[in-house]
Design a protein around this motif. Structure first.
Motif, PDB file in Angstrom:
ATOM      1  N   UNK A   1     -27.026  31.604  57.948  1.00  0.00           N
ATOM      2  CA  UNK A   1     -28.246  32.316  57.919  1.00  0.00           C
ATOM      3  C   UNK A   1     -28.549  32.803  59.361  1.00  0.00           C
ATOM      4  N   UNK A   2     -29.156  33.767  59.459  1.00  0.00           N
ATOM      5  CA  UNK A   2     -29.619  34.166  60.848  1.00  0.00           C
ATOM      6  C   UNK A   2     -31.050  34.689  60.544  1.00  0.00           C
ATOM      7  N   UNK A   3     -31.734  34.578  61.707  1.00  0.00           N
ATOM      8  CA  UNK A   3     -33.344  35.044  61.737  1.00  0.00           C
ATOM      9  C   UNK A   3     -33.116  36.439  62.373  1.00  0.00           C
ATOM     10  N   UNK A   4     -33.729  37.353  61.928  1.00  0.00           N
ATOM     11  CA  UNK A   4     -34.039  38.478  62.382  1.00  0.00           C
ATOM     12  C   UNK A   4     -35.392  38.972  62.894  1.00  0.00           C
ATOM     13  N   UNK A   5     -35.518  39.243  64.059  1.00  0.00           N
ATOM     14  CA  UNK A   5     -36.841  39.515  64.523  1.00  0.00           C
ATOM     15  C   UNK A   5     -37.256  41.100  64.142  1.00  0.00           C
ATOM     16  N   UNK A   6     -38.437  41.003  63.703  1.00  0.00           N
ATOM     17  CA  UNK A   6     -38.730  42.586  63.069  1.00  0.00           C
ATOM     18  C   UNK A   6     -39.874  43.025  63.785  1.00  0.00           C
ATOM     19  N   UNK A   7     -40.117  44.123  64.651  1.00  0.00           N
ATOM     20  CA  UNK A   7     -41.319  44.553  65.384  1.00  0.00           C
ATOM     21  C   UNK A   7     -42.084  45.495  64.347  1.00  0.00           C
ATOM     22  N   UNK A  19     -47.688  41.888  64.673  1.00  0.00           N
ATOM     23  CA  UNK A  19     -46.826  42.877  64.944  1.00  0.00           C
ATOM     24  C   UNK A  19     -45.426  42.354  65.182  1.00  0.00           C
ATOM     25  N   UNK A  20     -45.197  41.103  64.878  1.00  0.00           N
ATOM     26  CA  UNK A  20     -43.609  40.371  64.676  1.00  0.00           C
ATOM     27  C   UNK A  20     -43.766  39.717  63.308  1.00  0.00           C
ATOM     28  N   UNK A  21     -42.507  39.818  62.660  1.00  0.00           N
ATOM     29  CA  UNK A  21     -42.100  39.290  61.629  1.00  0.00           C
ATOM     30  C   UNK A  21     -40.774  38.512  61.797  1.00  0.00           C
ATOM     31  N   UNK A  22     -40.394  37.348  61.198  1.00  0.00           N
ATOM     32  CA  UNK A  22     -39.160  36.753  61.191  1.00  0.00           C
ATOM     33  C   UNK A  22     -38.539  36.768  59.853  1.00  0.00           C
TER      34      UNK A  22
END
Length: 82
Positions: A1-7, A19-22
């Motif tokens: 699993x990898x964590x993606x940073x979403x703005x 404004x940021x979601x993981x």
């Protein structure tokens, strides 16, 4: 699993409350998989998530694009007007 940073921005950020979601995804997933995961995490925001324009490194990307390791993805809300 990898964590993606979403703005996220605009109405989507207001609705999600940040404004940021993981998002945690297994390797080899696409932008569409990320959007599906976000819709599951934030079901009340799924309409806005589906309308957002995914951007990686300043470029619009299609839902079938692979998620590159180590890059943040931004979801920009479309703007109307002229």
């Amino acid at each position: 699993m990898k964590t993606i940073s979403v703005r996220v921005n605009g109405a989507l950020a207001q609705q999600i409350g940040s404004s940021h979601v993981q998002v945690a995804l297994a390797e080899g997933h696409t932008v569409a998989d990320l959007l599906d995961a976000l819709c599951r995490q934030h079901p009340s925001s799924s309409d806005l998530i589906r309308r957002a324009i995914p951007v990686i490194q300043g470029n619009h990307v299609s839902p079938d694009a692979a998620l590159p390791a180590g890059h943040q993805i931004s979801l920009l809300m479309p703007v109307a007007g002229g």
